[in-house]
Design a protein around this motif. Structure first.
Motif, mmCIF file in Angstrom:
data_model
loop_
_atom_site.group_PDB
_atom_site.id
_atom_site.type_symbol
_atom_site.label_atom_id
_atom_site.label_comp_id
_atom_site.label_asym_id
_atom_site.label_seq_id
_atom_site.Cartn_x
_atom_site.Cartn_y
_atom_site.Cartn_z
ATOM 1 N N PHE A 18 6.834 -11.394 -36.971
ATOM 2 C CA PHE A 18 6.934 -12.525 -36.046
ATOM 3 C C PHE A 18 6.223 -13.753 -36.577
ATOM 4 O O PHE A 18 6.439 -14.870 -36.109
ATOM 5 C CB PHE A 18 6.368 -12.134 -34.668
ATOM 6 C CG PHE A 18 4.892 -12.329 -34.508
ATOM 7 C CD1 PHE A 18 4.007 -11.334 -34.874
ATOM 8 C CD2 PHE A 18 4.382 -13.505 -33.981
ATOM 9 C CE1 PHE A 18 2.644 -11.511 -34.720
ATOM 10 C CE2 PHE A 18 3.027 -13.690 -33.823
ATOM 11 C CZ PHE A 18 2.153 -12.678 -34.198
ATOM 12 N N SER A 19 5.359 -13.570 -37.592
ATOM 13 C CA SER A 19 4.610 -14.712 -38.113
ATOM 14 C C SER A 19 5.394 -15.544 -39.118
ATOM 15 O O SER A 19 4.931 -16.596 -39.548
ATOM 16 C CB SER A 19 3.313 -14.225 -38.767
ATOM 17 O OG SER A 19 3.614 -13.386 -39.864
ATOM 18 N N ILE A 70 5.556 -17.784 -26.377
ATOM 19 C CA ILE A 70 4.767 -18.844 -25.740
ATOM 20 C C ILE A 70 3.742 -19.415 -26.724
ATOM 21 O O ILE A 70 3.569 -20.637 -26.838
ATOM 22 C CB ILE A 70 4.076 -18.313 -24.468
ATOM 23 C CG1 ILE A 70 5.123 -17.992 -23.389
ATOM 24 C CG2 ILE A 70 3.056 -19.322 -23.933
ATOM 25 C CD1 ILE A 70 4.557 -17.279 -22.180
ATOM 26 N N LEU A 71 3.082 -18.541 -27.451
ATOM 27 C CA LEU A 71 2.042 -18.976 -28.382
ATOM 28 C C LEU A 71 2.601 -19.783 -29.546
ATOM 29 O O LEU A 71 1.878 -20.583 -30.153
ATOM 30 C CB LEU A 71 1.277 -17.752 -28.913
ATOM 31 C CG LEU A 71 0.366 -17.039 -27.919
ATOM 32 C CD1 LEU A 71 -0.169 -15.747 -28.514
ATOM 33 C CD2 LEU A 71 -0.785 -17.939 -27.483
ATOM 34 N N THR A 72 3.874 -19.572 -29.867
ATOM 35 C CA THR A 72 4.470 -20.241 -31.028
ATOM 36 C C THR A 72 5.533 -21.265 -30.630
ATOM 37 O O THR A 72 6.346 -21.665 -31.462
ATOM 38 C CB THR A 72 5.110 -19.195 -31.968
ATOM 39 O OG1 THR A 72 6.102 -18.443 -31.249
ATOM 40 C CG2 THR A 72 4.055 -18.245 -32.520
ATOM 41 N N ALA A 74 5.457 -24.387 -30.164
ATOM 42 C CA ALA A 74 5.437 -25.656 -30.899
ATOM 43 C C ALA A 74 6.227 -25.559 -32.198
ATOM 44 O O ALA A 74 6.805 -26.540 -32.662
ATOM 45 C CB ALA A 74 3.995 -26.074 -31.199
ATOM 46 N N GLN A 75 6.256 -24.375 -32.787
ATOM 47 C CA GLN A 75 7.042 -24.086 -33.991
ATOM 48 C C GLN A 75 7.780 -22.769 -33.742
ATOM 49 O O GLN A 75 7.291 -21.696 -34.113
ATOM 50 C CB GLN A 75 6.152 -23.961 -35.223
ATOM 51 C CG GLN A 75 5.520 -25.266 -35.678
ATOM 52 C CD GLN A 75 4.671 -25.059 -36.920
ATOM 53 O OE1 GLN A 75 3.598 -24.466 -36.875
ATOM 54 N NE2 GLN A 75 5.174 -25.522 -38.063
ATOM 55 N N PRO A 76 8.939 -22.829 -33.075
ATOM 56 C CA PRO A 76 9.631 -21.606 -32.653
ATOM 57 C C PRO A 76 9.852 -20.627 -33.800
ATOM 58 O O PRO A 76 10.280 -21.010 -34.893
ATOM 59 C CB PRO A 76 10.961 -22.128 -32.099
ATOM 60 C CG PRO A 76 10.660 -23.525 -31.667
ATOM 61 C CD PRO A 76 9.677 -24.045 -32.674
ATOM 62 N N ILE A 77 9.571 -19.363 -33.528
ATOM 63 C CA ILE A 77 9.720 -18.317 -34.537
ATOM 64 C C ILE A 77 11.060 -17.591 -34.402
ATOM 65 O O ILE A 77 11.335 -16.641 -35.138
ATOM 66 C CB ILE A 77 8.573 -17.294 -34.450
ATOM 67 C CG1 ILE A 77 8.524 -16.657 -33.054
ATOM 68 C CG2 ILE A 77 7.260 -17.950 -34.801
ATOM 69 C CD1 ILE A 77 7.530 -15.530 -32.927
ATOM 70 N N ALA A 78 11.877 -18.016 -33.425
ATOM 71 C CA ALA A 78 13.188 -17.401 -33.240
ATOM 72 C C ALA A 78 14.150 -18.437 -32.696
ATOM 73 O O ALA A 78 13.747 -19.499 -32.202
ATOM 74 C CB ALA A 78 13.090 -16.212 -32.299
ATOM 75 N N ASP A 79 15.428 -18.134 -32.813
ATOM 76 C CA ASP A 79 16.472 -19.015 -32.298
ATOM 77 C C ASP A 79 17.053 -18.510 -30.982
ATOM 78 O O ASP A 79 17.534 -19.296 -30.161
ATOM 79 C CB ASP A 79 17.601 -19.125 -33.327
ATOM 80 C CG ASP A 79 17.107 -19.614 -34.678
ATOM 81 O OD1 ASP A 79 16.586 -20.738 -34.732
ATOM 82 O OD2 ASP A 79 17.227 -18.858 -35.665
ATOM 83 N N VAL A 80 17.002 -17.214 -30.803
ATOM 84 C CA VAL A 80 17.567 -16.588 -29.616
ATOM 85 C C VAL A 80 16.708 -15.377 -29.280
ATOM 86 O O VAL A 80 16.099 -14.770 -30.163
ATOM 87 C CB VAL A 80 19.050 -16.199 -29.867
ATOM 88 C CG1 VAL A 80 19.180 -15.206 -31.000
ATOM 89 C CG2 VAL A 80 19.717 -15.665 -28.609
ATOM 90 N N VAL A 81 16.623 -15.039 -27.993
ATOM 91 C CA VAL A 81 15.789 -13.921 -27.578
ATOM 92 C C VAL A 81 16.575 -12.995 -26.664
ATOM 93 O O VAL A 81 17.296 -13.442 -25.773
ATOM 94 C CB VAL A 81 14.493 -14.393 -26.879
ATOM 95 C CG1 VAL A 81 14.797 -15.267 -25.666
ATOM 96 C CG2 VAL A 81 13.610 -13.206 -26.476
ATOM 97 N N TYR A 82 16.423 -11.693 -26.908
ATOM 98 C CA TYR A 82 17.005 -10.685 -26.032
ATOM 99 C C TYR A 82 15.884 -9.818 -25.468
ATOM 100 O O TYR A 82 14.990 -9.395 -26.205
ATOM 101 C CB TYR A 82 17.989 -9.774 -26.784
ATOM 102 C CG TYR A 82 18.183 -8.455 -26.075
ATOM 103 C CD1 TYR A 82 18.975 -8.372 -24.938
ATOM 104 C CD2 TYR A 82 17.514 -7.308 -26.501
ATOM 105 C CE1 TYR A 82 19.102 -7.168 -24.248
ATOM 106 C CE2 TYR A 82 17.643 -6.116 -25.830
ATOM 107 C CZ TYR A 82 18.438 -6.042 -24.699
ATOM 108 O OH TYR A 82 18.544 -4.865 -24.008
ATOM 109 N N GLY A 83 15.939 -9.558 -24.154
ATOM 110 C CA GLY A 83 15.007 -8.609 -23.552
ATOM 111 C C GLY A 83 14.119 -9.178 -22.478
ATOM 112 O O GLY A 83 13.364 -8.438 -21.835
ATOM 113 N N ILE A 84 14.175 -10.488 -22.232
ATOM 114 C CA ILE A 84 13.460 -11.042 -21.081
ATOM 115 C C ILE A 84 14.203 -10.598 -19.825
ATOM 116 O O ILE A 84 15.418 -10.770 -19.727
ATOM 117 C CB ILE A 84 13.375 -12.568 -21.169
ATOM 118 C CG1 ILE A 84 12.500 -12.983 -22.356
ATOM 119 C CG2 ILE A 84 12.811 -13.167 -19.873
ATOM 120 C CD1 ILE A 84 12.442 -14.469 -22.594
#
Length: 340
Positions: A18-19, A70-72, A74-84
């Motif tokens: 994730f980093s 949330i923590l990242t 300012a510089q998104p670490i992903a383009d899309v998210v599944y599982g919320i």
């Protein structure tokens, strides 16, 4: 989840840490919870058809995953998210990690997730029991949650801690939704006195403490699809699952999981294609025996093994904003009542 760890092997797709903040122009970064699993051929087909490489980023439990986003932000670490899911959607929106509107956002007929998330699947957290243990012991199954506070059921139930487990949290929410806050915590106090076992997560509850797996507790907080998974993964053919659901009022909570776009992504067009992919017929079919959830898209045929699962007709729910506003307070109170 954290949950649905019946899957015997993790998805074979290479996963990013994730980093990692940099990615190629033809790469789509997909943040998922730790229970995400789809057949590799399906993922490869998406890549081939769209000329893109999927970078699957497993973010841990759904709550942990959201915290990373949330923590990242300012510089998104992903383009899309599944599982919320419906227990986290209000927190995600308030934190500003999701694009607020999504053309594809649609849910099951009676459980839309709102404008920012397109529903992919749903499932039920409930009680499962060990058929053989109950039959051998001769004690009839409880008919209400209150019955579980009786001496006859002392030491019957193991639950995952709601502070560290998604199904544990969902089960806590179900009791509050059904009984109201004060009566729910009074029930939890009675359960503590009646030999309730608390463990960190679902895996420990199910595979260590549940009597089916040589533990001491014949009742466990699990999923309505767990009996079907037992049949699916059995080494020999089973005509009946060794477990069954016990759907008591106040003991069933429905989770609806969705897929959405990360705010600030520069790959929104491709991310939208991934949203459509997650709601496509092949994925809706596959997720049933990969992640042990029900398909959110109406009229999707159920996998044959799902006949061993009983979909609850009644379940508890709470408004997402109420969960966002009071969830942390309820978990803190639960900790004081049950563990202190």
């Amino acid at each position: 989840m954290n949950r649905r760890l019946f899957t015997l092997a993790a998805t074979a797709l290479a996963m990013s840490s994730f980093s990692m903040l940099t990615h190629a122009a033809d790469e789509l970064r997909v943040m998922v919870h730790s229970s995400f699993s789809l057949p590799k051929p399906l993922l490869t087909q998406f890549e081939t058809q769209n000329g893109v490489k999927l970078a699957i980023i497993k973010g841990g439990d759904a709550g942990e995953m959201l915290n990373k986003l949330i923590l990242t932000r300012a510089q998104p670490i992903a383009d899309v998210v599944y599982g919320i899911d419906n227990t986290l959607q209000a927190k995600a929106l308030a934190a500003g990690v999701l694009e607020p509107t999504l053309a594809q956002a649609t849910g099951t007929a009676d459980a839309p997730l709102g404008a920012a998330l397109a529903a992919v699947d749903y499932g039920f957290v409930n009680l499962n029991y060990d058929r053989a243990f109950v039959a051998k012991g001769g004690t009839p199954l409880p008919k209400t949650l209150q019955d579980l506070t009786l001496p006859a059921y002392k030491g019957w139930l193991v639950v995952p801690n709601p502070a560290t487990s998604s199904p544990g949290y969902a089960f806590l929410l179900a009791t509050i939704a059904n009984m109201g806050e004060e009566k729910a915590f009074a029930w939890w106090a009675q359960m503590r006195a009646n030999g309730l076992k608390v463990v960190k997560g679902w895996s420990e509850a199910y595979y260590t403490e549940f009597s089916l797996n040589k533990g001491a507790y014949p009742l466990v907080v699990s999923y309505a699809t767990s009996p079907a998974a037992e049949v699916f993964y059995a080494k020999t053919k089973l005509l009946e699952s060794p477990t069954a659901s016990l759907n008591l009022a106040g003991g069933v909570f429905r989770q609806v999981e969705g897929v959405g776009l990360i705010k600030g992504s520069t790959h929104q067009s491709m991310a939208l294609k991934f949203v459509d992919f997650m709601r496509s017929a092949p994925v809706q079919q596959a997720l049933q025996t990969e992640m042990w959830m029900y398909p959110a898209v109406p009229k999707t045929p159920l996998a044959p093994v799902m006949t061993h699962a009983t979909e609850p007709t009644a379940f508890e729910s709470l408004p997402p904003q109420v969960i966002a506003d009071k969830g942390a307070q309820w978990v803190a109170r639960w900790t004081q009542v049950v563990l202190k």
